[in-house]
Design a protein around this motif. Structure first.
Motif, mmCIF file in Angstrom:
data_model
loop_
_atom_site.group_PDB
_atom_site.id
_atom_site.type_symbol
_atom_site.label_atom_id
_atom_site.label_comp_id
_atom_site.label_asym_id
_atom_site.label_seq_id
_atom_site.Cartn_x
_atom_site.Cartn_y
_atom_site.Cartn_z
ATOM 1 N N LYS A 1 91.467 32.148 -49.381
ATOM 2 C CA LYS A 1 92.046 30.892 -49.823
ATOM 3 C C LYS A 1 92.921 30.300 -48.719
ATOM 4 N N PRO A 2 92.950 28.982 -48.608
ATOM 5 C CA PRO A 2 93.810 28.371 -47.585
ATOM 6 C C PRO A 2 95.288 28.570 -47.905
ATOM 7 N N LEU A 3 96.100 28.592 -46.884
ATOM 8 C CA LEU A 3 97.547 28.689 -47.069
ATOM 9 C C LEU A 3 98.099 27.387 -47.646
ATOM 10 N N LEU A 4 97.579 26.290 -47.137
ATOM 11 C CA LEU A 4 97.965 24.960 -47.617
ATOM 12 C C LEU A 4 96.704 24.131 -47.835
ATOM 13 N N GLY A 5 96.729 23.263 -48.815
ATOM 14 C CA GLY A 5 95.634 22.328 -49.010
ATOM 15 C C GLY A 5 94.363 22.982 -49.498
ATOM 16 N N ARG A 6 93.237 22.519 -48.966
ATOM 17 C CA ARG A 6 91.928 22.998 -49.395
ATOM 18 C C ARG A 6 91.005 23.133 -48.198
ATOM 19 N N THR A 7 89.834 23.689 -48.452
ATOM 20 C CA THR A 7 88.780 23.732 -47.443
ATOM 21 C C THR A 7 87.723 22.685 -47.796
ATOM 22 N N PHE A 8 86.550 22.750 -47.160
ATOM 23 C CA PHE A 8 85.528 21.733 -47.360
ATOM 24 C C PHE A 8 84.958 21.800 -48.776
ATOM 25 N N VAL A 9 84.477 20.670 -49.223
ATOM 26 C CA VAL A 9 83.762 20.604 -50.495
ATOM 27 C C VAL A 9 82.347 20.128 -50.217
ATOM 28 N N LYS A 10 81.482 20.305 -51.197
ATOM 29 C CA LYS A 10 80.076 19.973 -51.029
ATOM 30 C C LYS A 10 79.910 18.494 -50.683
ATOM 31 N N GLY A 11 79.107 18.256 -49.669
ATOM 32 C CA GLY A 11 78.804 16.897 -49.248
ATOM 33 C C GLY A 11 79.623 16.409 -48.078
ATOM 34 N N ALA B 1 92.135 27.580 -33.482
ATOM 35 C CA ALA B 1 90.904 26.855 -33.778
ATOM 36 C C ALA B 1 91.149 25.785 -34.833
ATOM 37 N N ILE B 2 90.328 24.733 -34.768
ATOM 38 C CA ILE B 2 90.265 23.699 -35.798
ATOM 39 C C ILE B 2 88.839 23.689 -36.330
ATOM 40 N N TYR B 3 88.706 23.645 -37.646
ATOM 41 C CA TYR B 3 87.396 23.653 -38.290
ATOM 42 C C TYR B 3 87.133 22.282 -38.896
ATOM 43 N N PHE B 4 85.949 21.742 -38.624
ATOM 44 C CA PHE B 4 85.563 20.485 -39.255
ATOM 45 C C PHE B 4 84.075 20.531 -39.588
ATOM 46 N N PRO B 5 83.613 19.663 -40.500
ATOM 47 C CA PRO B 5 82.230 19.757 -40.977
ATOM 48 C C PRO B 5 81.201 19.531 -39.873
ATOM 49 N N LEU B 6 80.092 20.237 -40.009
ATOM 50 C CA LEU B 6 78.987 20.162 -39.060
ATOM 51 C C LEU B 6 78.153 18.929 -39.383
ATOM 52 N N ILE C 1 93.770 15.931 -41.843
ATOM 53 C CA ILE C 1 93.994 17.361 -42.080
ATOM 54 C C ILE C 1 94.010 17.605 -43.591
ATOM 55 N N ILE C 2 93.126 18.498 -44.046
ATOM 56 C CA ILE C 2 93.042 18.785 -45.480
ATOM 57 C C ILE C 2 93.490 20.205 -45.820
ATOM 58 N N GLY C 3 93.640 21.093 -44.837
ATOM 59 C CA GLY C 3 94.001 22.465 -45.155
ATOM 60 C C GLY C 3 94.484 23.244 -43.956
ATOM 61 N N VAL C 4 95.155 24.347 -44.241
ATOM 62 C CA VAL C 4 95.623 25.293 -43.221
ATOM 63 C C VAL C 4 95.245 26.684 -43.692
ATOM 64 N N MET C 5 94.580 27.452 -42.821
ATOM 65 C CA MET C 5 94.183 28.804 -43.177
ATOM 66 C C MET C 5 95.348 29.775 -42.971
ATOM 67 N N PRO C 6 95.369 30.890 -43.699
ATOM 68 C CA PRO C 6 96.486 31.841 -43.569
ATOM 69 C C PRO C 6 96.433 32.604 -42.257
ATOM 70 N N ALA C 7 97.560 33.210 -41.904
ATOM 71 C CA ALA C 7 97.627 34.032 -40.689
ATOM 72 C C ALA C 7 96.634 35.182 -40.803
ATOM 73 N N VAL D 1 90.292 21.407 -41.049
ATOM 74 C CA VAL D 1 91.091 22.539 -41.509
ATOM 75 C C VAL D 1 91.675 23.218 -40.272
ATOM 76 N N LEU D 2 92.957 23.476 -40.275
ATOM 77 C CA LEU D 2 93.632 24.062 -39.120
ATOM 78 C C LEU D 2 93.739 25.575 -39.271
ATOM 79 N N SER D 3 93.651 26.271 -38.155
ATOM 80 C CA SER D 3 93.994 27.691 -38.153
ATOM 81 C C SER D 3 95.511 27.832 -38.229
ATOM 82 N N TYR D 4 95.955 29.022 -38.599
ATOM 83 C CA TYR D 4 97.394 29.263 -38.729
ATOM 84 C C TYR D 4 98.098 29.035 -37.400
#
Length: 736
Positions: free
Chosen positions: A57-67, A125-130, A108-114, A78-81
């Motif tokens: 689960k993300p530390l803050l916000g959310r991750t990607f959703v379908k579509g 790293a920064i994650y974004f949709p392909l 920015i929609i989310g932050v992943m945990p450490a 989504v940002l890395s910690y």
């Protein structure tokens, strides 16, 4: 893990009963901007269901959703910690903030945990949709998407592999051009850091060997100590102490030493763990969080105490049951019977055998590392400096990126004092694989339907060949004046390309391949350069950056590697490079340059870690074996002082006494080395899973290591041998 095309990975997704697959692009450097400040980060573009595979689960916000990988909806991140904490100050209000990625606005929609990292060694790293182009979505000829899968509950890796192979077989029937393609599923740990099961198993055996050496050492030294206390124990028995009282006293002494040794071991563990943590961080960008676990610490202390008591139990039992009359009658000659001599020799031989096995393993690992470090890469890495350049495609939209940045940048870099030449390449050798594609030589028969003919593809400037010192074999190199956007498209191939794709006797220069609707002609053949340090060179094609079609040029060359050949220390031009980049593009973050020596060393980080671990075990084993040898030889000299005194009184020379002691040492070493070599031969298959071992081919190394071990052991025996040879016979006899 597997690599594939978009249509190929979607086929397994239609069978979720076996597994689900989520693709992502290989991690690349990219520019990010918040509030106008450039951030040098890494980017992973992934499918909209990418994060589901990890169950984190993300530390803050959310991750990607379908579509959200669909065009127009993909501008979320989504940002890395590390990015959130180190670059953005751990702001809790970061969700919803705008961020520019590659010159385009994202939210920015989310932050992943450490601790969440993918790939495992990547930080920041920064994650974004392909988001793929229609050609990338439908094309089946290129293989550029790593894919991560999660097995469904109850499904084994073998079942998944079988199902995956069946899907590819059906795809081959439906699309004959892809027939014969396969995909190999491997676990994530292997994908990230290579095969680790065999090294870990061998390291476990090394730990066990160290424990056995310690037990043999401890048992031998306790046995020697017990012999010296035989007279004391005999007096106690004569005064009425029973066997159980003596046994309890002897074991309580052992317990004291075990507790003291355990405490010292804990301190040593803290130091070694700190060193290992530093190595893990250097190798994998992980390990800083590793610490002493309380349960493991208590278990280790319990094991060390139990080991010490078990190792001392037999000597204590033997000593407590010895005849008081015989012990008093023997006096200082106790412990000199043949059986006890053989037992002491056995203790030393066991330690020498096990230590030699570890020493041989460490020697093989060190030689393998040296072989990689001195492998023929096809170029000399010493004077080369590399710098990653990650432009923002959005900033160069509707602009000529060559004319506006790369060409003036190369001119300025070449003008820096000490720079002999400079060039660009899309994927740096040793550091990264290039793209690849099916190859067919125009005018030659088509490839068999079940044969995939792939070649690596890289985009370069002509200066790249000069910087790396790549030799021309045939034809000509790429040329800035000849190979222009309007001239015939050409490429340079390597010798491996010619060996694999050209019929014998056919001149490769002038032959061509089809790149879409365009024909690309071979202008020259160059010497092979390794793409990967572990494998021989692959077939490679190098395209001129100036001949890329303008519409796709920014998409392909937004990330390039600058390579410079420098006189003297390459690192000294770093400040000049920073000023050059800033003068041409203020939004370009400056990434720390690396020498090619550092790039090669980085590729071998895991081998260096293994080398350090095995070398540490071997050094500790050698130290324990030498301590045991020194202690037992000293003990034998002490027990033999009456006999030595008589021999000296009868005219024996110092050389003869030296010979007596060294014959004894040589016998123990010979038995131990022979046992160690036999153990190496018995464990050859286990060792070969980590490092190549051929007893016939590596015989010289085995003999050299055994000889070096014997020489060090003989030096360690010098002090007790000298003490025996220089003993005063009157004092030795008077002590009786």
């Amino acid at each position: 893990m597997a690599n594939g095309t978009t249509p190929s990975f979607r086929a397994p997704c239609e069978c979720p009963i076996y597994f689900v697959t989520y693709p992502y692009s290989a991690i690349v450097g990219i520019n990010a901007e918040i509030g106008g400040a450039p951030l040098p980060v890494r980017a992973v573009s992934a499918s909209d269901n990418f994060f589901e595979v990890f169950g984190v689960k993300p530390l803050l916000g959310r991750t990607f959703v379908k579509g959200e990988e669909q065009p127009g909806r993909q501008f979320v991140a989504v940002l890395s910690y590390e990015v959130w904490h180190d670059m953005l100050g751990a702001r809790r209000d970061v969700i919803g903030t705008g961020i520019k990625i590659a010159g385009r606005p994202y939210t920015i929609i989310g932050v992943m945990p450490a601790g969440f990292r993918f790939p495992i060694y990547q930080t920041g790293a920064i994650y974004f949709p392909l988001s793929l182009t229609p050609m990338q979505r439908e094309g089946r000829g290129n293989h550029f998407l790593p894919t991560i899968a999660r097995l469904a509950p109850g499904v084994t890796a073998q079942q998944a592999q079988s199902r995956f192979s069946g899907i590819f077989a059906r795809l081959g029937e439906a699309y004959p051009d892809t027939k014969g393609r396969r995909a190999q599923l491997i676990d994530v740990a292997t994908f990230a850091i290579g095969r680790s099961d065999a090294p870990l198993r061998l390291l476990s055996y090394a730990v066990l060997a160290l424990i056995l050496i310690g037990c043999a050492n401890l048992a031998g030294l306790l046995f020697a100590r017990g012999v010296r206390r035989e007279h004391e124990v005999a007096i106690r028995r004569a005064l009425g102490a029973d066997r159980w009282q003596l046994l309890a006293q002897l074991l309580s002494d052992n317990l004291f030493y075990a507790l003291a040794g355990g405490a010292l071991g804990v301190l040593l563990a803290y130091g070694l763990l700190r060193a290992t943590s530093v190595l893990l961080v250097a190798a994998l960008n992980r390990g800083a969080e590793v610490g002493i676990n309380g349960s493991v610490l208590l278990a280790s202390l319990a094991i060390s105490i139990a080991t010490s008591l078990v190792a001392g139990l037999w000597p204590a039992w033997r000593l407590s049951g010895a005849s008081a009359a015989l012990s008093l009658r023997a006096g200082s000659r106790g412990g000199m019977d043949r059986r006890q001599n053989h037992l002491r020799a056995a203790f030393v031989a066991v330690q020498v055998s096990l230590a030699l096995v570890l020493l041989v393993t460490a020697g093989l690992v060190f030689r393998a590392l040296a072989r990689f470090q001195h492998a023929d890469l096809g170029f000399d890495p010493a004077p080369i400096l590399t710098t990653e350049i990650d432009l923002s495609p959005g900033a160069y939209q509707n602009r000529d990126v060559l004319a506006d940045f790369y060409t003036p940048m190369l001119e300025r870099v070449r003008a820096i004092p000490g720079v002999r030449d400079a060039g660009l390449i899309q994927f740096l050798p040793i550091q990264a694989w290039g793209w690849n594609s099916d190859i067919h030589i125009v005018g030659q028969p088509p490839s068999p339907p079940n044969e995939e003919r792939l070649a690596e593809l890289r985009v370069v400037t002509p200066g790249y060949f000069s910087v790396l010192g790549i030799h021309l074999v045939r034809g000509r190199m790429l040329d800035e004046k000849l190979d222009t956007p309007t001239s015939r498209r050409v490429m340079v191939v390597n010798e491996r390309f010619v060996e694999r794709f050209m019929p014998k006797g056919l001149d490769p220069v002038g032959q061509a391949i089809m790149d879409g609707d365009a024909k690309v002609v071979i202008a020259g053949v160059v010497r092979n350069v390794r793409q990967n340090i572990y494998e021989p060179p692959l077939a490679e094609m190098d395209y001129a950056i100036s001949q890329l079609p303008p519409p796709i040029r920014p998409l392909i060359i937004d990330s390039m590697q600058l390579v410079t050949r420098v006189e003297g220390h390459p690192e000294r031009i770093g400040p000049e490079l920073r000023r050059t980049f800033a003068a041409l593009d203020k939004t370009l973050p400056f990434r720390k340059p690396e020498t090619m020596d550092e790039v090669v060393a980085g590729a071998l980080r895991l081998e260096r870690l293994e080398n350090w671990l095995f070398a540490s075990f071997a050094a500790l084993a050698l130290l324990l074996a030498l301590v045991g040898l020194y202690g037992l030889i000293s003990h034998e000299v002490e027990l033999s002082r009456r006999d030595i005194g008589i021999r000296i009184a009868m005219g024996a020379t110092h050389r003869r006494i030296f010979g007596l002691v060294y014959r004894r040492v040589g016998g123990m070493l010979g038995a131990g080395i022979a046992g160690g070599l036999l153990a190496v031969w018995a464990a050859r298959q286990i060792i070969a899973r980590v490092v190549p071992l051929d007893v016939g081919r590596d015989g010289a190394l085995l003999v050299a290591l055994a000889g070096a071990f014997a020489a060090v052991a003989l030096v360690a025996a010098f002090v007790p041998a000298r003490r025996a040879a220089t003993a005063d016979p009157l004092e030795s006899l008077r002590s009786e």
